[in-house]
Every structure is written in structure tokens, then in C-alpha cells.
Design an enzyme around this catalytic site. Structure first.
Site, PDB file in Angstrom:
ATOM      1  N   GLU A  86       0.816  -1.268  -0.198  1.00  0.00           N
ATOM      2  CA  GLU A  86       0.145   0.087   0.033  1.00  0.00           C
ATOM      3  C   GLU A  86       1.028   1.292  -0.001  1.00  0.00           C
ATOM      4  O   GLU A  86       0.532   2.127   0.852  1.00  0.00           O
ATOM      5  CB  GLU A  86      -1.101   0.098   1.446  1.00  0.00           C
ATOM      6  CG  GLU A  86      -1.924  -1.071   0.998  1.00  0.00           C
ATOM      7  CD  GLU A  86      -3.109  -0.849   2.120  1.00  0.00           C
ATOM      8  OE1 GLU A  86      -2.965  -0.201   3.158  1.00  0.00           O
ATOM      9  OE2 GLU A  86      -4.323  -1.553   1.940  1.00  0.00           O
ATOM     10  N   GLU A 117      -6.387  -7.793  -0.295  1.00  0.00           N
ATOM     11  CA  GLU A 117      -6.695  -7.682   1.178  1.00  0.00           C
ATOM     12  C   GLU A 117      -8.291  -7.484   1.328  1.00  0.00           C
ATOM     13  O   GLU A 117      -8.604  -6.601   0.642  1.00  0.00           O
ATOM     14  CB  GLU A 117      -6.068  -6.597   1.791  1.00  0.00           C
ATOM     15  CG  GLU A 117      -4.523  -6.972   2.081  1.00  0.00           C
ATOM     16  CD  GLU A 117      -4.066  -5.421   2.962  1.00  0.00           C
ATOM     17  OE1 GLU A 117      -4.660  -4.967   3.509  1.00  0.00           O
ATOM     18  OE2 GLU A 117      -2.720  -5.467   2.732  1.00  0.00           O
TER      19      GLU A 117
HETATM   20  C1  GAL Z   1      -4.194  -2.384   5.048  1.00  0.00           C
HETATM   21  C2  GAL Z   1      -2.720  -2.913   5.126  1.00  0.00           C
HETATM   22  C3  GAL Z   1      -2.699  -4.109   6.044  1.00  0.00           C
HETATM   23  C4  GAL Z   1      -3.405  -3.800   7.318  1.00  0.00           C
HETATM   24  C5  GAL Z   1      -4.922  -3.451   6.838  1.00  0.00           C
HETATM   25  C6  GAL Z   1      -6.052  -3.181   7.966  1.00  0.00           C
HETATM   26  O1  GAL Z   1      -4.145  -0.942   4.838  1.00  0.00           O
HETATM   27  O2  GAL Z   1      -2.196  -3.049   4.061  1.00  0.00           O
HETATM   28  O3  GAL Z   1      -1.314  -4.193   6.515  1.00  0.00           O
HETATM   29  O4  GAL Z   1      -3.119  -2.823   8.180  1.00  0.00           O
HETATM   30  O5  GAL Z   1      -4.900  -2.416   6.092  1.00  0.00           O
HETATM   31  O6  GAL Z   1      -7.250  -2.955   7.633  1.00  0.00           O
END
Ligand code: GAL
Length: 720
Positions: A150, A306
């Protein structure tokens, strides 16, 4: 491109075995097998363990984990680990820490604490990527590289002196001559004229409104600096492992980075997406983000890198998904083009900042309700191999442009706007609510094949794009442009002579003025400016303030739109505009202001502003026939009813398939390749007629009459 050699849908998540004892790691592998996990993202935040001292690498633990994955039939998306530099870098090279707008150097103790221009960070991150590539180039579990994590999520800009010098060089490259910059930024206003590039500052906190052109260029510069970091690492990986695809995870509607540019440099687009289950619009956000990602590489499938199983921890209140919603939203992503469904994270952290962020394995382990949902989704995805690689065929396109969103956000006035694709999202939503397949494309993408092209709020005037829209319309497309568009050039100088700029010829109209309402009058409620005591305020009680409402009433003049509104509901609903209104005139005749307006015969007034407003009688929606198609202009931010009716009209003209637009409430239908997904977002079991084929999810034949349970889905392979 398929990611797994097995051609399955990828399923798994970020896994941090290095944060757990050996016994848990062994248990994890067993649980992964049980859940059907076939891909894990490793080492995303492991730099401190991979390089405990500068230049001293320790990869043995990672090799052991990779070997175990391989033995278990689990593939690896291997991260370069560079999203959180170790403390030694902060201590040895404090200049590697980023500086915020107020000149404060950010501290160590969370993550992403690197300046994008730091030479130390740049060389050490490249070296780590190279060393990992050399170490694991032949590892059989390795199927993808995951560069950093990110980018720009927490630090989109750094305001340190190194960034300032690099910004000056970037500007030198871009403008060549300082007078060109002075002209582009209009620096004679407020005496900002520069005689040399090395006088230019990064836009730190200033006494008042900054030069927005300077800030826009700074955003572009920051984006390109961060892209260089990515490219630096990706180059190392590609040199050593040319056959392994490289990705970095995007964040949906994020305009600090221009993902359309970034997408040219990744082999697979991947995305992180966390819609808030508390919001009814979240089901659409799932689809919008997926279409956005699918559109970044011309329809190529992407990976959902994610999402969360249950709830995140970073909102003030973290609403939990409803039973079934985790699977439903996952399948929606697959339907819209995802070839992978990955989670943050495999095992919920035992401590630290994200301890209460959901995982595939929760603190309570297999006793958690989420474990059964995780196992169930694994089973469902394992049946969806026929979807992998499949494309969504859309006849409608919605255009987004990162630079326009930035420019609109950064210009001071006409009204505040977030740096997001809000208008595109609204139009996409109207199409989605009717189950119309839609691509989200950029201003440089191919327009052929689309019979309806929606261009919402394209703030920057792009003459080349206008010319291509003209060709598309001549060839039969219905092009719909919405306000405010064509207002500034790429360096945020106003388009002179009437807005719409190069779009004017196509649309047949020009915008001479805007008239924005300010519904935030409530904030004046405590002030005497707002108060009227009608018993005594003899003058004030006679003052009308139509500008404090958040709508413009519209009157419909076109029979086609009237018919469409009749289909929307009975009695026929009236469409409204929002806070935005404009004075629109026919291009050719508009050499001076006349009230009411005058248009030529070439342009049809589809709807006009109602008489109560000061815009009364002025066109709100226009249409001009162009070749075999037409060009439509909407001079307001149309409400949902207005958008719905206009979508019906355009879809009819464009011969867009609307057959799924009247299905029972809550049913989303998406066709991807040979599979048609029926997604039930409602709380009721829904009966559908005419569903025939094999349901990949239940592994049963559908013979015409199907029942889709609440918050669940079917994935039908047609027998034809
Ligand atoms: C994303 C990030 C992850 C974790 C997640 C939590 O922004 O890539 O490492 O922090 O959010 O929602």
C-alpha cells in the site's frame, strides 16, 4: 494471466509466521489445508527479521516457511518486506524519516516511516528485493512478487529538503524554462513569480490558500517519486526472475497515486478493499472497486489482495459483517473480475496496532464463528476454477480521471470536493442497481465497443479525449457528460470563453456561469445572520434565500425522459439536481448573456431548471444528435431518480441489455466468461425463474426455478 499453476481461484491472506512460535506455525499449515488456502502473502512486514543489521541478511527462517508451504501445496506471493524499515535505518539515517507539512519529522514506532526521496531507503530497499530474488528464484512455491505494501497509504507526501530539491528537478524537467512554469502556475497572482527553479518550495503549511497549481504538481511529483521506488524494486525482481509476475497492492479509489499509470508497470493488478458493513452502499462499493480494478489493465482479472473476514479495527466503530456477507462480497469480487480472494490477515495478531482487526483465524481459534465462514468460502472458491481468466463483457463505460479528481479537490472553489471519483461512483451505482455491466475506463482507453459512455465531472479539459468522444458518438455511441467538466487545463488554469472547453463542439453547448447552492446553512444557525424573527424583522423577513437548499428542481421536456420516469414509479417521480447548477447556452449563438437563454434547434432541451430557482428556464439536460449517436450534457449533479431515468433512456438508445434490471430486490447479476453469478444481498430467500445450468457453488443442477438464500449466491454455468 493466471497466478496459480493449478488455475484455481487464489485463496489465503497475509501470513506472518515470523511473529509466532513454531508450534503455531505448524498448526497454521494444518488449518490452511482445512480451509482450502492455496496462496499466502509472506514477509510483508518482515524487514527487521530479514535484515537484522544493515547488509546482514537472514533468509533461513523464510526458506523454512516457503519449504513448508510447498510441502503443503500452498503457493507464495512473496513480499519484498520494504513497507516498514527497521529501527536501525531511522537511527543511522534520520533523514530517511519523512517530514510532514508542518515541518515535523515523523517518528519510528508504526510503519511506512520512509521519505520517498531518501537515497538510503531507495538503495536498501532495492538491495533487499535483489537479495530475496536471488535467494528464492528457484523456489517452487514462489508464484508472485508483492512489492512493498500500500504505497502512500500513510505518507503520500514528504516535505523534507531532499524532496524539495527533487521537486525542483522534476519541475525543471517538466517545464524546461522558468517562464513556462510562471505562466502555467499563473504566479503573477499574489507576487509568486520565480526567476529560477531552485527558488521553489514544496508546499508546506502557508499563511493562507496555496497556489493550487503548485500543489497539484507537487502531488504528481510525489506520485512519481513513489512510483520510482516501486520500479526500483520491480526491476531487481524482473532481472532475476523474469517469469514471476510482480504486483503491489492498490487501495481502490485512492487518488494520491494515479493507478492507471501504475497499472502499466504491474503484471497483475491487486487491490485492498474494506467497505464498511454499516453502510447500505457498501454492497455497491464492493462492485465499484472491483470494476475500477478490472478496468486498470483493459479488463484483465485482478486479485483482491486484502479484505477482512469480520471487522476492521481502525474505524471509530467497527461494524461486523453479517452472517454470509464475507462470502457474498468475496463472490461479488470474483464475479466482477477477481481471480483471487485474499485476506488481511491469516491469523489475528496477539498484540500491537491491529490486535482487534479480524483474521481468518481469530483469537478464539476454531471456536470462532468466522472459522466456519472461512472454511465455507474456501470450499466455494475451490469450485470456481471455470471463472478464472474469464472476462466481463460491458457495453457501457464510465470514465474516471485521477488528475481531474485531484484538480477539482485542490482548486479553491467553486465548492469543496473530495479527491475521489464521487460522481463516477454515483453513475456507476445507477447502472449497477439495474444490473447493467459497466467498465470503468480512463481518458486514454479505447472507446470502441461501448454504446453508452458516461463522463462524470471531468474537471480537466482534454482536447484529444474530446475528439475521440466525437468519433465514438459519430459511430453510434451515446456520450453523456456531466458538470463540472472542462473547467481547467492540466495546470489548473481556467478555461476561458466558457467552460466545457474542447467538449463544447461535441455537446453543442457552452457553460457561461455556475450557480452553486450552499446547504450547510445549518452551521450559521447560531448566528444572527441566519435568524429571522418574522414578527419584527420587517426587511429580513422579505429576503428569499433559495441557495440554502441542497437541490435544484427540474422540469422534464423530453417525451423519452417522461416515459422513463413513468417506468421508475407511479406517480411519476420528479428528478432533481443537487447543489450544482449552471447557465448553459448553445455554443454557436452564445456571444452574450440573455435571460432566459436561447438555444438553437440543433440542441434539444431534455430538462430545464424549474422556475423557483434563479436558473429557472435554463437547460439542465441537453442532447445533441451526432452522427449515428448523440452527445448529452447534464448541468447539475442529478439525483438517483434522475440518473435512473436517464440510464433507462441511454440504455434503450444504446441497445444495452436491461433484461436483469427488474429482478427481485437485492439481486445482483453479473456474467463473467461462461458463468453467471446471482448474488442475493437481501435478508430474504429470493425465487428466480429461468435459471438453468449447473450451479458451481452448490454443485447442483438448476432447472429453471431457483431459490437464492439470504446473503448467498449461485454461480451458474450455462449449458448452451
Ligand atoms: C491495510 C494494510 C494492512 C492492514 C490492513 C488493516 O491498509 O495493507 O497491512 O493494516 O490495512 O485493515
Amino acid at each position: 494471466m493466471t497466478i496459480l499453476p493449478t488455475r484455481d481461484v487464489c485463496y489465503g491472506g497475509d501470513w506472518n509466521p515470523d511473529q509466532w512460535p513454531a508450534q503455531t506455525v505448524a498448526e497454521d499449515i494444518e488449518l490452511m489445508k482445512e480451509a482450502g488456502v492455496n496462496l499466502v502473502s509472506l514477509a510483508i512486514f518482515s524487514w527487521a527479521k530479514l535484515e537484522p543489521k544493515p547488509g546482514e541478511y537472514d533468509f533461513a527462517w523464510l526458506r523454512d516457511i516457503m519449504d513448508r508451504c510447498h510441502e503443503a501445496g500452498i503457493f507464495v506471493d512473496l513480499a519484498t518486506g520494504t513497507a516498514a524499515p527497521p529501527v536501525w535505518m531511522a537511527r543511522n539515517n534520520p533523514e530517511s524519516l519523512p517530514v510532514n507539512k508542518d515541518g515535523v519529522r515523523l517518528g519510528f514506532g508504526s510503519r511506512q516511516q520512509y521519505c520517498p526521496s531518501s537515497r538510503e531507503y531507495r538503495s536498501r530497499s532495492k538491495a533487499l528485493a535483489r537479495a530475496l530474488a536471488e535467494e528464492f528464484k528457484d523456489h517452487p512455491a514462489l508464484v508472485m512478487w508483492h512489492v512493498n505494501n500500500e504505497y502512500a497509504c500513510h505518507v503520500p507526501h514528504c516535505y523534507c529538503d531532499v524532496c524539495e530539491a527533487d521537486f525542483q528537478d522534476w519541475l525543471r524537467d517538466k517545464y524546461g524554462d522558468i517562464s513556462a512554469l510562471n505562466d502555467a502556475w499563473n504566479t503573477h497572482f499574489w507576487a509568486q513569480v520565480y526567476s529560477d527553479f531552485d527558488q521553489i518550495y514544496v508546499p508546506r503549511t502557508m499563511p493562507t490558500i496555496p497556489n493550487s497549481a503548485q500543489v497539484l504538481d507537487f502531488w504528481r511529483f510525489s506520485d512519481s517519486q513513489i512510483l520510482k521506488l516501486y520500479l526500483g524494486e520491480a526491476e531487481q525482481l524482473r532481472e532475476v526472475t523474469p517469469g514471476i509476475p510482480v504486483t503491489t497492492n492498490f487501495m481502490g479509489e485512492f487518488t494520491y497515486l494515479d493507478y492507471r499509470e501504475w497499472a502499466k508497470h504491474v503484471d497483475v493488478v491487486s487491490d485492498d478493499s474494506y467497505p464498511d458493513p454499516a453502510l447500505p452502499g457498501a454492497a455497491h462499493e464492493v462492485a465499484f472497486n472491483a470494476d475500477l480494478m478490472r478496468g486498470l489493465k483493459g479488463g484483465q482479472p485482478f486479485v483482491l489482495m486484502e479484505q477482512v473476514t469480520s471487522a476492521v479495527q481502525w474505524r471509530p466503530q467497527n461494524t461486523v459483517k453479517r452472517p454470509g456477507q464475507f462470502e457474498l462480497w468475496s463472490l461479488s469480487r470474483v464475479a466482477h473480475g477477481a481471480d483471487g480472494v485474499m485476506q488481511f490477515q491469516w491469523r489475528q495478531s496477539p498484540g500491537g496496532a491491529e490486535m482487534f482487526h479480524g483474521g481468518m483465524v481469530h483469537h478464539s481459534g476454531k471456536k470462532s464463528r468466522w472459522w466456519s465462514e472461512v472454511v465455507k468460502l474456501g470450499g466455494s472458491l475451490s469450485n470456481l476454477a471455470p471463472v478464472v481468466g474469464g472476462r466481463v463483457d460491458a457495453k457501457v463505460a464510465v470514465v474516471v480521471d485521477t488528475d481531474s479528481a485531484r484538480a477539482r479537490h485542490l482548486s479553491c472553489g467553486p465548492n469543496e470536493a473530495p479527491a475521489l471519483f464521487s460522481a463516477a461512483r454515483a453513475w456507476h451505482r445507477s447502472l449497477w442497481e439495474k444490473n447493467i455491466a459497466t467498465d470503468i475506463i480512463g481518458v486514454e482507453d479505447d472507446l470502441a465497443g461501448y454504446s453508452v459512455i458516461v463522463v462524470p465531472e471531468l474537471f480537466i479539459d482534454y482536447p484529444k479525449f474530446a475528439a475521440r468522444l466525437q468519433v465514438a458518438a459519430e459511430n453510434g455511441a451515446h456520450v453523456l457528460v456531466t458538470a463540472p467538466s472542462g473547467v481547467v487545463n492540466p495546470t489548473l488554469r481556467a478555461v476561458l470563453g466558457g467552460y466545457l472547453g474542447s467538449l463544447s463542439d461535441l455537446l453543442g453547448v457552452v457553460v457561461t456561469d455556475y450557480a452553486v447552492h450552499s446547504p450547510d446553512a445549518a452551521k450559521w444557525a447560531q448566528s444572527d445572520l441566519w435568524m429571522v424573527d418574522p414578527r419584527v424583522d420587517r426587511i429580513t423577513r422579505a429576503v428569499e434565500t433559495p441557495g440554502v437548499v441542497d437541490y435544484h428542481d427540474l422540469e422534464v421536456r423530453s417525451a423519452a425522459l417522461v416515459r422513463a420516469l413513468e417506468q421508475v414509479g407511479s406517480p411519476r417521480p420528479a428528478p432533481r439536481g443537487g447543489v450544482w447548477g449552471e447557465y448553459v447556452m448553445a455554443t454557436k449563438e452564445a456571444d452574450q448573456f440573455t435571460d432566459p437563454m436561447w438555444l438553437n434547434d440543433e440542441v434539444e432541451v431534455v430538462a430545464q431548471f424549474a422556475p423557483e430557482s434563479d436558473l429557472g428556464g435554463w437547460p439542465a439536460i441537453t442532447k445533441r444528435k451526432v452522427g449515428k449517436g448523440a452527445a448529452w450534457y447534464v448541468a447539475t449533479d442529478l439525483d438517483a431518480v434522475g440518473r435512473d431515468a436517464l440510464v433507462r433512456v441511454l440504455a434503450a438508445y444504446g441497445r444495452v441489455d436491461m433484461s436483469a434490471s427488474n429482478l427481485p430486490d437485492g439481486i445482483e447479476v453479473v456474467k463473467r466468461g461462461v458463468v453467471t453469478f446471482y448474488l442475493n444481498h437481501s435478508d430474504r430467500a429470493v425465487q428466480l425463474a429461468g435459471v438453468t445450468g449447473f450451479d458451481l457453488l452448490s454443485q447442483a443442477e438448476a432447472t429453471g426455478h431457483a431459490v437464492v438464500a439470504p446473503r448467498s449466491a449461485m454461480a451458474i454455468v450455462s449449458r448452451e
